[in-house]
Write a protein that holds these residues in place. Structure first.
Motif, PDB file in Angstrom:
ATOM      1  N   TYR A   1      -3.353 -10.676   2.323  1.00 56.55           N
ATOM      2  CA  TYR A   1      -2.493 -10.071   1.303  1.00 56.55           C
ATOM      3  C   TYR A   1      -2.579  -8.554   1.433  1.00 56.55           C
ATOM      4  O   TYR A   1      -3.656  -7.999   1.651  1.00 56.55           O
ATOM      5  N   ASP A   2      -1.451  -7.907   1.298  1.00 47.18           N
ATOM      6  CA  ASP A   2      -1.435  -6.461   1.117  1.00 47.18           C
ATOM      7  C   ASP A   2      -1.672  -6.226  -0.370  1.00 47.18           C
ATOM      8  O   ASP A   2      -0.744  -6.246  -1.170  1.00 47.18           O
ATOM      9  N   HIS A   3      -2.922  -6.045  -0.737  1.00 48.68           N
ATOM     10  CA  HIS A   3      -3.308  -6.038  -2.143  1.00 48.68           C
ATOM     11  C   HIS A   3      -3.498  -4.632  -2.687  1.00 48.68           C
ATOM     12  O   HIS A   3      -4.112  -4.439  -3.748  1.00 48.68           O
ATOM     13  N   ALA A   4      -2.974  -3.635  -1.983  1.00 48.16           N
ATOM     14  CA  ALA A   4      -3.147  -2.245  -2.394  1.00 48.16           C
ATOM     15  C   ALA A   4      -2.376  -1.949  -3.684  1.00 48.16           C
ATOM     16  O   ALA A   4      -1.410  -2.640  -4.030  1.00 48.16           O
ATOM     17  N   LYS A   5      -2.829  -0.889  -4.381  1.00 43.31           N
ATOM     18  CA  LYS A   5      -2.155  -0.449  -5.611  1.00 43.31           C
ATOM     19  C   LYS A   5      -2.361   1.052  -5.730  1.00 43.31           C
ATOM     20  O   LYS A   5      -3.251   1.505  -6.456  1.00 43.31           O
ATOM     21  N   TYR A   6      -1.524   1.812  -5.007  1.00 46.47           N
ATOM     22  CA  TYR A   6      -1.697   3.254  -5.059  1.00 46.47           C
ATOM     23  C   TYR A   6      -0.366   3.974  -4.872  1.00 46.47           C
ATOM     24  O   TYR A   6       0.617   3.408  -4.378  1.00 46.47           O
ATOM     25  N   VAL A   7      -0.353   5.238  -5.310  1.00 41.42           N
ATOM     26  CA  VAL A   7       0.812   6.117  -5.184  1.00 41.42           C
ATOM     27  C   VAL A   7       0.329   7.455  -4.645  1.00 41.42           C
ATOM     28  O   VAL A   7      -0.692   7.986  -5.109  1.00 41.42           O
ATOM     29  N   ILE A   8       1.033   8.001  -3.659  1.00 42.51           N
ATOM     30  CA  ILE A   8       0.770   9.352  -3.167  1.00 42.51           C
ATOM     31  C   ILE A   8       2.000  10.195  -3.488  1.00 42.51           C
ATOM     32  O   ILE A   8       3.117   9.856  -3.078  1.00 42.51           O
ATOM     33  N   ALA A   9       1.813  11.265  -4.233  1.00 41.49           N
ATOM     34  CA  ALA A   9       2.939  12.095  -4.677  1.00 41.49           C
ATOM     35  C   ALA A   9       2.828  13.505  -4.113  1.00 41.49           C
ATOM     36  O   ALA A   9       1.817  14.198  -4.339  1.00 41.49           O
TER      37      ALA A   9
ATOM     38  N   VAL B   1      -2.879  11.622  -5.911  1.00 39.09           N
ATOM     39  CA  VAL B   1      -3.143  10.241  -5.511  1.00 39.09           C
ATOM     40  C   VAL B   1      -3.454   9.448  -6.775  1.00 39.09           C
ATOM     41  O   VAL B   1      -4.357   9.804  -7.536  1.00 39.09           O
ATOM     42  N   LEU B   2      -2.688   8.402  -7.009  1.00 44.60           N
ATOM     43  CA  LEU B   2      -2.920   7.505  -8.136  1.00 44.60           C
ATOM     44  C   LEU B   2      -3.391   6.176  -7.587  1.00 44.60           C
ATOM     45  O   LEU B   2      -2.755   5.605  -6.698  1.00 44.60           O
ATOM     46  N   VAL B   3      -4.496   5.690  -8.096  1.00 39.56           N
ATOM     47  CA  VAL B   3      -5.035   4.395  -7.695  1.00 39.56           C
ATOM     48  C   VAL B   3      -5.227   3.551  -8.949  1.00 39.56           C
ATOM     49  O   VAL B   3      -5.737   4.040  -9.960  1.00 39.56           O
ATOM     50  N   SER B   4      -4.802   2.291  -8.866  1.00 37.40           N
ATOM     51  CA  SER B   4      -4.872   1.404 -10.025  1.00 37.40           C
ATOM     52  C   SER B   4      -5.548   0.098  -9.653  1.00 37.40           C
ATOM     53  O   SER B   4      -5.473  -0.352  -8.504  1.00 37.40           O
ATOM     54  N   SER B   5      -6.177  -0.503 -10.620  1.00 34.31           N
ATOM     55  CA  SER B   5      -6.718  -1.847 -10.421  1.00 34.31           C
ATOM     56  C   SER B   5      -5.633  -2.902 -10.582  1.00 34.31           C
ATOM     57  O   SER B   5      -5.809  -4.040 -10.156  1.00 34.31           O
TER      58      SER B   5
ATOM     59  N   VAL C   1      -6.411   3.069 -14.361  1.00 34.45           N
ATOM     60  CA  VAL C   1      -5.622   3.840 -13.409  1.00 34.45           C
ATOM     61  C   VAL C   1      -6.188   5.253 -13.377  1.00 34.45           C
ATOM     62  O   VAL C   1      -6.528   5.828 -14.413  1.00 34.45           O
ATOM     63  N   VAL C   2      -6.333   5.786 -12.169  1.00 34.77           N
ATOM     64  CA  VAL C   2      -6.864   7.134 -11.991  1.00 34.77           C
ATOM     65  C   VAL C   2      -5.873   7.933 -11.158  1.00 34.77           C
ATOM     66  O   VAL C   2      -5.431   7.473 -10.101  1.00 34.77           O
ATOM     67  N   ALA C   3      -5.521   9.125 -11.631  1.00 31.28           N
ATOM     68  CA  ALA C   3      -4.681  10.044 -10.867  1.00 31.28           C
ATOM     69  C   ALA C   3      -5.521  11.261 -10.513  1.00 31.28           C
ATOM     70  O   ALA C   3      -6.097  11.903 -11.397  1.00 31.28           O
ATOM     71  N   VAL C   4      -5.606  11.569  -9.217  1.00 32.18           N
ATOM     72  CA  VAL C   4      -6.465  12.646  -8.729  1.00 32.18           C
ATOM     73  C   VAL C   4      -5.601  13.746  -8.123  1.00 32.18           C
ATOM     74  O   VAL C   4      -4.761  13.480  -7.264  1.00 32.18           O
TER      75      VAL C   4
END
Length: 231
Positions: free
Chosen positions: A96-104, A109-113, A136-139
């Motif tokens: 599974y491609d189980h990733a959950k992130y956003v790069i803006a 970088v936002l990473v979520s569970s 969710v964490v946005a760095v």
């Protein structure tokens, strides 16, 4: 940092709404009307939006997700499914491609569970009486974004990626997902809203690449803890 479902949507909407050049998103599943509209809105204001989705989630691709993908593709968002291709005897790289992130914008970088669903990311302003616990964490870190982009591009250009088209679901469509109770409550569990913290160090660990190494950096971090591990 936000907590699902109480304060997560505020964090996500800030990252999407604040993007001015590029959004790279990789998530197992996405079916949310307001998130779909937010991504389309980003594209309409000139942001390049690239989205990777799992093409074979448990139960198949939900009709709601297929409709969301169709509307995003029509709006000019490029969407790719990671899936098997039996005709070419090609197996996808990961179960599974189980990733959950956003790069803006190469900065945030936002990473979520959690997946991008209303159960975890309810429409902004709504106080859900139920949902899925997560975080969710946005760095704000150009260095972290610089490290994450090659991971995204490696998956984006993989042999197991299939470009989505408008007008329906390309992967087999599964049953409609369970109904979501979006009844608006009167008081949030976590009243303070998203919190901000300064972080001295961030280590990027990619699964399964880093976590299958003989010297597993996650295990090393746990074994190196001196006073506390929160998991």
């Amino acid at each position: 940092m936000g907590l699902c479902p109480d304060t997560s949507s505020e964090v996500l909407s800030q990252v999407i709404g604040g993007a001015s050049r590029q959004l790279c998103i990789n998530v197992y599943e996405l079916y949310s009307s307001w998130i779909t509209k937010a991504l389309i809105g980003a594209r309409e204001r000139g942001v390049s939006v690239n989205l990777i989705l799992e093409g074979g989630p448990v139960g198949g691709v939900a009709l709601q997700e297929a409709e969301a993908v169709s509307s995003m593709v029509e709006a000019g968002i490029e969407v790719r499914w990671m899936e098997n291709d039996p005709e070419d005897d090609a197996r996808d790289r990961y179960r599974y491609d189980h990733a959950k992130y956003v790069i803006a914008d190469g900065r945030w970088v936002l990473v979520s569970s959690d997946n991008l669903k209303d159960t975890s990311f309810p429409p902004p302003g709504l106080i859900p009486v139920s949902g899925t616990r997560g975080w969710v964490v946005a760095v704000d870190s150009g260095e972290l974004a610089f490290s994450m982009l090659p991971v995204f591009m490696d998956d984006w250009n993989g042999f197991d990626m299939v470009q989505a088209s408008s007008g329906g679901s390309d992967p087999p469509t599964g049953a409609e997902p369970p109904s979501i109770d979006l009844t608006n409550g009167t008081e949030a569990v976590f009243k303070a809203g998203p919190t901000e913290h300064a972080c001295e160090r961030i280590d990027l660990l990619v699964s399964p690449d880093h976590l299958s190494l003989p010297d597993n950096p996650l295990i090393e971090a746990i074994e190196g803890a001196e006073s506390e591990v929160l998991c």
